[in-house]
Design a protein around this motif. Structure first.
Motif, PDB file in Angstrom:
ATOM      1  N   ARG A  43       0.840  -1.208   0.000  1.00 22.80           N
ATOM      2  CA  ARG A  43       0.000   0.000   0.000  1.00 22.80           C
ATOM      3  C   ARG A  43       0.875   1.258   0.000  1.00 22.80           C
ATOM      4  NH1 ARG A  43       0.160  -1.214   5.803  1.00 22.80           N
ATOM      5  NH2 ARG A  43      -1.203  -3.006   5.504  1.00 22.80           N
ATOM      6  N   HIS A  44       0.469   2.267  -0.769  1.00 20.54           N
ATOM      7  CA  HIS A  44       1.238   3.502  -0.834  1.00 20.54           C
ATOM      8  C   HIS A  44       0.387   4.631  -1.388  1.00 20.54           C
ATOM      9  CE1 HIS A  44       1.876   1.611  -4.820  1.00 20.54           C
ATOM     10  NE2 HIS A  44       1.828   2.861  -5.259  1.00 20.54           N
ATOM     11  N   MET A  45       0.963   5.816  -1.347  1.00 16.16           N
ATOM     12  CA  MET A  45       0.277   7.017  -1.807  1.00 16.16           C
ATOM     13  C   MET A  45       1.153   7.766  -2.799  1.00 16.16           C
ATOM     14  SD  MET A  45      -1.105  10.171   0.555  1.00 16.16           S
ATOM     15  CE  MET A  45      -2.055  11.528  -0.139  1.00 16.16           C
ATOM     16  N   HIS A  46       0.532   8.313  -3.853  1.00 21.27           N
ATOM     17  CA  HIS A  46       1.165   9.282  -4.736  1.00 21.27           C
ATOM     18  C   HIS A  46       0.512  10.630  -4.450  1.00 21.27           C
ATOM     19  CE1 HIS A  46       3.181   6.184  -7.111  1.00 21.27           C
ATOM     20  NE2 HIS A  46       2.041   5.516  -7.154  1.00 21.27           N
ATOM     21  N   VAL A  47       1.291  11.694  -4.450  1.00 22.67           N
ATOM     22  CA  VAL A  47       0.762  12.977  -3.994  1.00 22.67           C
ATOM     23  C   VAL A  47       1.140  14.105  -4.954  1.00 22.67           C
ATOM     24  CG1 VAL A  47       2.772  13.575  -2.572  1.00 22.67           C
ATOM     25  CG2 VAL A  47       0.512  14.413  -1.909  1.00 22.67           C
ATOM     26  N   THR A  48       0.253  15.090  -5.060  1.00 23.75           N
ATOM     27  CA  THR A  48       0.585  16.309  -5.793  1.00 23.75           C
ATOM     28  C   THR A  48       1.387  17.230  -4.884  1.00 23.75           C
ATOM     29  OG1 THR A  48      -1.412  17.491  -5.098  1.00 23.75           O
ATOM     30  CG2 THR A  48      -1.582  16.137  -7.091  1.00 23.75           C
ATOM     31  N   LYS A  49       2.064  18.193  -5.479  1.00 22.39           N
ATOM     32  CA  LYS A  49       2.834  19.157  -4.689  1.00 22.39           C
ATOM     33  C   LYS A  49       1.902  19.999  -3.812  1.00 22.39           C
ATOM     34  CE  LYS A  49       6.778  22.275  -5.121  1.00 22.39           C
ATOM     35  NZ  LYS A  49       7.574  21.481  -4.172  1.00 22.39           N
ATOM     36  N   PRO A  58       3.646  24.236   4.302  1.00 19.48           N
ATOM     37  CA  PRO A  58       4.144  25.027   3.164  1.00 19.48           C
ATOM     38  C   PRO A  58       5.654  24.890   2.997  1.00 19.48           C
ATOM     39  CG  PRO A  58       2.620  26.311   4.522  1.00 19.48           C
ATOM     40  CD  PRO A  58       2.898  25.048   5.277  1.00 19.48           C
ATOM     41  N   GLY A  59       6.070  24.724   1.751  1.00 22.57           N
ATOM     42  CA  GLY A  59       7.490  24.602   1.462  1.00 22.57           C
ATOM     43  C   GLY A  59       8.077  23.225   1.684  1.00 22.57           C
ATOM     44  N   SER A  60       7.283  22.306   2.173  1.00 26.72           N
ATOM     45  CA  SER A  60       7.797  20.952   2.415  1.00 26.72           C
ATOM     46  C   SER A  60       8.068  20.238   1.084  1.00 26.72           C
ATOM     47  CB  SER A  60       6.808  20.135   3.245  1.00 26.72           C
ATOM     48  OG  SER A  60       5.551  20.053   2.590  1.00 26.72           O
ATOM     49  N   GLU A  61       9.007  19.321   1.105  1.00 27.48           N
ATOM     50  CA  GLU A  61       9.380  18.556  -0.080  1.00 27.48           C
ATOM     51  C   GLU A  61       9.519  17.084   0.285  1.00 27.48           C
ATOM     52  OE1 GLU A  61       9.614  19.598  -3.123  1.00 27.48           O
ATOM     53  OE2 GLU A  61       9.731  21.779  -2.903  1.00 27.48           O
ATOM     54  N   LEU A  62       9.256  16.214  -0.687  1.00 29.28           N
ATOM     55  CA  LEU A  62       9.510  14.795  -0.485  1.00 29.28           C
ATOM     56  C   LEU A  62      11.015  14.562  -0.366  1.00 29.28           C
ATOM     57  CD1 LEU A  62       7.070  13.166  -3.079  1.00 29.28           C
ATOM     58  CD2 LEU A  62       6.826  13.165  -0.586  1.00 29.28           C
ATOM     59  N   THR A  63      11.395  13.701   0.552  1.00 30.52           N
ATOM     60  CA  THR A  63      12.804  13.329   0.710  1.00 30.52           C
ATOM     61  C   THR A  63      12.962  11.834   0.466  1.00 30.52           C
ATOM     62  OG1 THR A  63      12.498  13.047   3.111  1.00 30.52           O
ATOM     63  CG2 THR A  63      13.260  15.197   2.327  1.00 30.52           C
ATOM     64  N   GLY A 136      -1.645  13.997   7.779  1.00 25.26           N
ATOM     65  CA  GLY A 136      -0.202  14.181   7.841  1.00 25.26           C
ATOM     66  C   GLY A 136       0.187  14.878   9.128  1.00 25.26           C
ATOM     67  N   PRO A 137       1.456  15.123   9.333  1.00 24.54           N
ATOM     68  CA  PRO A 137       1.904  15.779  10.560  1.00 24.54           C
ATOM     69  C   PRO A 137       1.490  17.244  10.668  1.00 24.54           C
ATOM     70  CG  PRO A 137       3.736  15.447   9.062  1.00 24.54           C
ATOM     71  CD  PRO A 137       2.575  14.705   8.485  1.00 24.54           C
ATOM     72  N   TYR A 138       1.153  17.857   9.515  1.00 21.75           N
ATOM     73  CA  TYR A 138       0.777  19.273   9.519  1.00 21.75           C
ATOM     74  C   TYR A 138      -0.728  19.476   9.364  1.00 21.75           C
ATOM     75  CZ  TYR A 138       0.696  24.213   8.162  1.00 21.75           C
ATOM     76  OH  TYR A 138       0.432  25.564   8.091  1.00 21.75           O
ATOM     77  N   GLY A 139      -1.349  18.710   8.498  1.00 20.52           N
ATOM     78  CA  GLY A 139      -2.771  18.894   8.234  1.00 20.52           C
ATOM     79  C   GLY A 139      -3.378  17.636   7.643  1.00 20.52           C
TER      80      GLY A 139
END
Length: 229
Positions: A43-49, A58-63, A136-139
């Motif tokens: 199981r996994h997720m693909h996400v838009t920016k 805001p400003g977060s990026e995938l690592t 998520g951790p932010y929202g």
């Protein structure tokens, strides 16, 4: 006639044909390749920016956690929680890079745990699929659609497709040997220049057939299926 006798007879007939061709100075056509490596997809997720910013700020990026088999793709360090009508699944990993549409790919057992009935779809085809809450951790996101069970598929380059005697969009069967062996049907061939050869199945298929990452399985093209069965 039992299976062993049929196999022996087929090999004998093949040898006679090859000898006859050689006798006339003719080289036989190369037989299409058959065996393909397996990649088991959890199981996994693909996400838009845009949705990345909602979930992680805001400003977060995938690592990058680690590269995965398909060139340029990776498992990210970032994880989310899925909340469905009947259950919750934590620590669902996001795969990068960003996509044009946010999408969650589940195994059927995951869907039952969440209380969802997603259709079997090709990746990216999410119209009319069930939505879900993603935390998520932010929202959090309240998705109206995006949950699918990914159809079984084989990634190939154009050169691979030629070598295996298949074409983009064709559906084939795959034979699984072993004590839990059988036939997997409705396996889509997906051809693109930047793909790496690999059959992708979900964890339910893998567990049901006793398949591991890196297992080698045999493609059965339609004409072969008709002859065999």
């Amino acid at each position: 006639m039992n299976e062993a006798a049929r196999t022996e007879l087929a090999a004998y007939i093949k040898q006679l044909v090859l000898e006859e061709l050689a006798g006339h100075g003719l080289a036989p056509c190369r037989e299409p390749l058959v065996m393909v490596p397996v990649g088991v997809s959890a199981r996994h997720m693909h996400v838009t920016k845009e949705h990345m910013a909602v979930l992680f700020g805001p400003g977060s990026e995938l690592t990058v956690h680690r590269p995965i088999s398909q060139p340029g793709q990776f498992a990210a360090n970032e994880q989310v929680t899925l909340v469905g009508p009947k259950g919750t699944i934590e620590r669902v990993r996001i795969l990068g890079p960003y996509r044009k549409k946010t999408q969650i790919e589940l195994a059927p057992s995951d869907a039952r745990r969440l209380g969802l009935e997603p259709p079997v779809r090709r990746s990216g085809d999410i119209a009319g699929t069930p939505g879900i809450t993603v935390i998520g951790p932010y929202g959090k996101l309240e998705l109206d659609e995006g949950c699918i069970i990914a159809e079984r598929h084989i990634h190939m380059t154009p050169a691979d497709a030629e070598a295996y005697g298949v074409r983009n969009g064709q559906k084939v069967k795959v034979r699984v040997d072993g004590v839990k062996g059988g036939i997997m049907d409705h396996v889509m061939i997906r051809v693109r220049d930047d793909f790496k050869l690999e059959l992708h199945i979900d964890t339910d298929d893998a567990n049901g057939f006793g398949i591991k990452n890196g297992s080698m399985l045999a493609i059965i093209r339609e004409e072969e299926g008709q002859n065999r069965w």
